[in-house]
Design an enzyme around this catalytic site. Structure first.
Site, mmCIF file in Angstrom:
data_model
loop_
_atom_site.group_PDB
_atom_site.id
_atom_site.type_symbol
_atom_site.label_atom_id
_atom_site.label_comp_id
_atom_site.label_asym_id
_atom_site.label_seq_id
_atom_site.Cartn_x
_atom_site.Cartn_y
_atom_site.Cartn_z
ATOM 1 N N ARG A 189 -3.893 6.244 -1.357
ATOM 2 C CA ARG A 189 -4.330 5.852 -2.693
ATOM 3 C C ARG A 189 -5.734 5.263 -2.594
ATOM 4 O O ARG A 189 -6.287 5.192 -1.502
ATOM 5 C CB ARG A 189 -3.352 4.849 -3.299
ATOM 6 C CG ARG A 189 -3.414 3.487 -2.651
ATOM 7 C CD ARG A 189 -2.437 2.537 -3.323
ATOM 8 N NE ARG A 189 -2.878 1.166 -3.187
ATOM 9 C CZ ARG A 189 -2.106 0.126 -3.488
ATOM 10 N NH1 ARG A 189 -0.886 0.305 -3.943
ATOM 11 N NH2 ARG A 189 -2.550 -1.098 -3.353
ATOM 12 N N ASN B 254 -6.338 -0.740 -10.646
ATOM 13 C CA ASN B 254 -5.481 -1.631 -9.869
ATOM 14 C C ASN B 254 -6.283 -2.211 -8.713
ATOM 15 O O ASN B 254 -6.922 -1.463 -7.964
ATOM 16 C CB ASN B 254 -4.283 -0.861 -9.301
ATOM 17 C CG ASN B 254 -3.272 -1.779 -8.665
ATOM 18 O OD1 ASN B 254 -2.650 -2.592 -9.350
ATOM 19 N ND2 ASN B 254 -3.112 -1.680 -7.357
ATOM 20 N N GLU B 255 -6.272 -3.511 -8.617
ATOM 21 C CA GLU B 255 -6.881 -4.196 -7.470
ATOM 22 C C GLU B 255 -8.199 -3.550 -7.015
ATOM 23 O O GLU B 255 -8.275 -2.959 -5.932
ATOM 24 C CB GLU B 255 -5.905 -4.263 -6.304
ATOM 25 C CG GLU B 255 -4.692 -5.122 -6.602
ATOM 26 C CD GLU B 255 -3.904 -5.498 -5.365
ATOM 27 O OE1 GLU B 255 -3.951 -4.758 -4.365
ATOM 28 O OE2 GLU B 255 -3.224 -6.536 -5.414
ATOM 29 N N GLU C 241 1.168 -9.956 -10.107
ATOM 30 C CA GLU C 241 2.027 -9.380 -9.071
ATOM 31 C C GLU C 241 2.386 -10.451 -8.064
ATOM 32 O O GLU C 241 1.548 -11.287 -7.704
ATOM 33 C CB GLU C 241 1.296 -8.279 -8.284
ATOM 34 C CG GLU C 241 1.175 -6.972 -8.961
ATOM 35 C CD GLU C 241 0.548 -5.933 -8.024
ATOM 36 O OE1 GLU C 241 0.720 -6.033 -6.791
ATOM 37 O OE2 GLU C 241 -0.122 -5.030 -8.536
ATOM 38 N N GLU D 116 5.246 2.900 0.248
ATOM 39 C CA GLU D 116 5.691 1.509 0.077
ATOM 40 C C GLU D 116 7.198 1.425 -0.150
ATOM 41 O O GLU D 116 7.674 0.535 -0.858
ATOM 42 C CB GLU D 116 4.903 0.843 -1.058
ATOM 43 C CG GLU D 116 3.453 0.623 -0.660
ATOM 44 C CD GLU D 116 2.667 -0.252 -1.621
ATOM 45 O OE1 GLU D 116 3.045 -0.340 -2.802
ATOM 46 O OE2 GLU D 116 1.657 -0.820 -1.188
#
Ligand code: GLA
Length: 560
Positions: free
Chosen positions: A103, A141-142, A291, A339
């Site tokens: 990713r 995301n992040e 999160e 994950e």
């Protein structure tokens, strides 16, 4: 109070979604973050969009009273995208072009990626902007992917022109006369790609600043397409040494500050640290814990279960500090994929598990929680991402210098002593605090220096601070008039020393000439280690927790 987590229904057959919402209701989940990594599910091929599944999930959630934090899935382009636009795939510092299969494999400066990101945001805004389940937007995301490709090189040069104006100024600020690095043409300047030996530290620092601004532009482009829907727009901040995000700057651009918290070690102290940072970055705006792990601790070598009740304990640390919600990664643990061993609110074994029972109990607790007054800290600690980045440069006088630990030490000691702590940028208004602590702030701008000097209340600055300007050029002479001292030399320590008060000093020491200040504690040779000049204190070494705690207690009681 929002309660929930990342929800990835695209990984599951549809009948599971019905179990999901039933369990969510049991756990009092009222918000889920949807679609973070669903680019390939939404757009499985270049010309094909698949909205049906997302339409059905949104309706199902809405029918069950669960709101949605809808993500733009730009953090993980699908394989077809990289194949169609190979120039969007990340290039590492040593020139390797990465491939899909994981990713975060994108280049934030690649025009095709930026176009695709805007398209995704506007399509989602148009289709779901009016959906009654929609509570907020979660862009990307992040943020934190580094790329060193030619697109990045071009964007970096444009950024440098805007920052430095002309090449002569850049050469001067980067001290390129050293090692014959003088630039005669903007095109010669590269991102910090692999070099034979030590890279230029000013260039490395500017590159992090550039990446932060470049990623922020990617965020604001999407935000501006989503805002007309009238819902707040956020993105979840990751916290790590590799993350080139200037949080103070970013916090001004998000409608809601959101942080991810994956503590290790003393979880309560670590969570308090992240929560205090988030509250401070938000500066009075709302913020949320976006999160955390459900009931486990991720350590570098193994995932450890947390003792019963621990999950609620760290969650409440965030809530006490003003988080408007408690969210997790992720709702249901994945069956497969990279994950699959990351924990979920619903573990692989299902709801008849300790984790789910604790999740459901926490949902009850949060739903019943009365509103709490926001903490009003009397002490602040300076936090500056740029100083963290600067202390990660190579070639420093000691490899043991650790910005994060320098900041965390006073925070954890104050936290243990029951004080709330605010973090401040060195150029912010420092007047609301009785004590301002400035840990290892290597680069400091003239404005920040003047801000500190103008302060009337107590200041405690620690070693290797205010040594350079913001371009990492040393402030010659070593004078610190606001502290009544001059730093003559830096002397990293190989072994601990015993100070005049019997406590231990380690890591670092400095030769200090007193110019008005008095020595409060001295090194074995009688030279000053801790100095005081009116209300300003300078600590030239690392103290043990016990000794530092004692110093803080004295400063707060004004008993020195
Ligand atoms: C991060 C990411 C999530 C997931 C978790 C794993 O916070 O945002 O997508 O990878 O870590 O714990």
């Amino acid at each position: 109070m929002y309660y929930g987590g990342d929800y990835n229904p695209e990984q599951w057959p549809e009948h599971v979604w019905h179990d999901d919402v039933a369990l969510m209701r049991r756990a009092r989940v009222n918000l889920v973050t949807l679609g973070v990594f669903s680019w390939s599910s939404l757009r499985p091929a270049p010309g094909r969009w698949e909205f049906g599944w997302l339409d059905r999930v949104l309706d199902l959630l809405h029918d069950n009273g669960i709101q949605v934090n809808l993500a733009t899935p730009t953090a993980s382009p699908p394989p077809w995208f990289g194949r169609l636009h190979p120039d969007t795939l990340t290039v590492t510092a040593d020139g390797a072009r990465l491939t899909h299969g994981s990713r975060d494999t994108y280049c934030v400066s690649a025009p095709a990626y930026r176009d695709a990101s805007r398209e995704l945001a506007s399509v989602l805004a148009e289709r779901y902007g009016g959906h009654p389940a929609l509570a907020m937007w979660h862009v990307h995301n992040e943020y934190g992917t580094w790329c060193h490709c030619d697109h990045v090189a071009g964007a970096f040069r444009r950024w440098l022109r805007a920052r430095h104006g002309d090449l002569a100024t850049l050469n001067e600020r980067w001290t390129t006369a050293f090692w014959s690095q003088g630039y005669s043409d903007w095109e010669e300047i590269q991102p910090p790609r692999a070099t034979q030996w030590l890279p230029n530290p000013s260039q490395a620092l500017d590159f992090r600043r550039f990446l932060s601004d470049e990623m922020l532009a990617h965020f604001t482009e999407q935000r501006d397409l989503l805002r007309p829907t009238g819902r707040p727009v956020t993105t979840n901040f990751a916290f790590g040494s590799w993350v080139p995000v200037d949080h103070w700057k970013w916090a001004r651009e998000v409608d809601l500050v959101a942080v991810d918290d994956y503590p290790t070690g003393d979880l309560a102290e670590e969570s308090a640290f992240v929560a205090d940072l988030a509250r401070s970055w938000a500066g009075g705006k709302p913020w949320i814990l976006m999160e955390q792990a459900a009931g486990v601790e991720y350590t570098p070598r193994r995932t450890l279960p947390r003792p019963p009740g621990d999950l609620a304990r760290t969650t409440l640390i965030h809530v006490e500090r003003g988080s408007i919600g408690a969210m997790f990664f992720q709702w249901r643990a994945s069956r497969g994929g990279a994950e699959q061993w990351y924990h979920g609110m619903v573990p692989h074994a299902g709801p008849d598990t300790r984790t789910f029972r604790e999740i459901a109990a926490l949902g009850e607790t949060l739903a019943a929680l009365p509103p709490r007054p926001a903490p009003r800290p009397e002490v602040s600690v300076v936090w500056d991402d740029e100083a963290w980045w600067a202390l990660q440069n190579r070639g420093l006088p000691s490899r043991d210098l650790d910005y994060l630990e320098a900041v965390k030490q006073p925070h954890r000691l104050l936290h243990r002593a029951g004080h709330h702590v605010a973090f401040v940028h060195p150029e912010h208004d420092l007047s609301p605090y009785r004590l301002v602590i400035v840990p290892s702030l290597l680069p400091i701008s003239d404005a920040a220096l003047a801000n500190l000097a103008a302060r009337r209340g107590a200041v405690l600055m620690s070693f290797f601070s205010a040594v350079t300007d913001e371009h990492l050029r040393v402030r010659l002479g070593g004078r610190l008039p606001a502290f009544g001292i001059t730093i003559k030399e830096h002397r990293p320590l190989a072994e601990p020393l015993t100070l005049s008060d019997g406590t231990e000093a380690s890591l670092w020491s400095e030769e200090i000439a007193l110019e008005g200040a008095e020595a409060v504690v001295t090194y074995p040779d009688g030279s000053p280690a801790l100095t005081r000049f009116g209300n300003t204190w300078y600590l030239s070494t690392r103290l043990t927790d016990k000794a530092y705690e004692c110093l803080l207690t004295c400063l707060l009681r004004r008993s020195y």
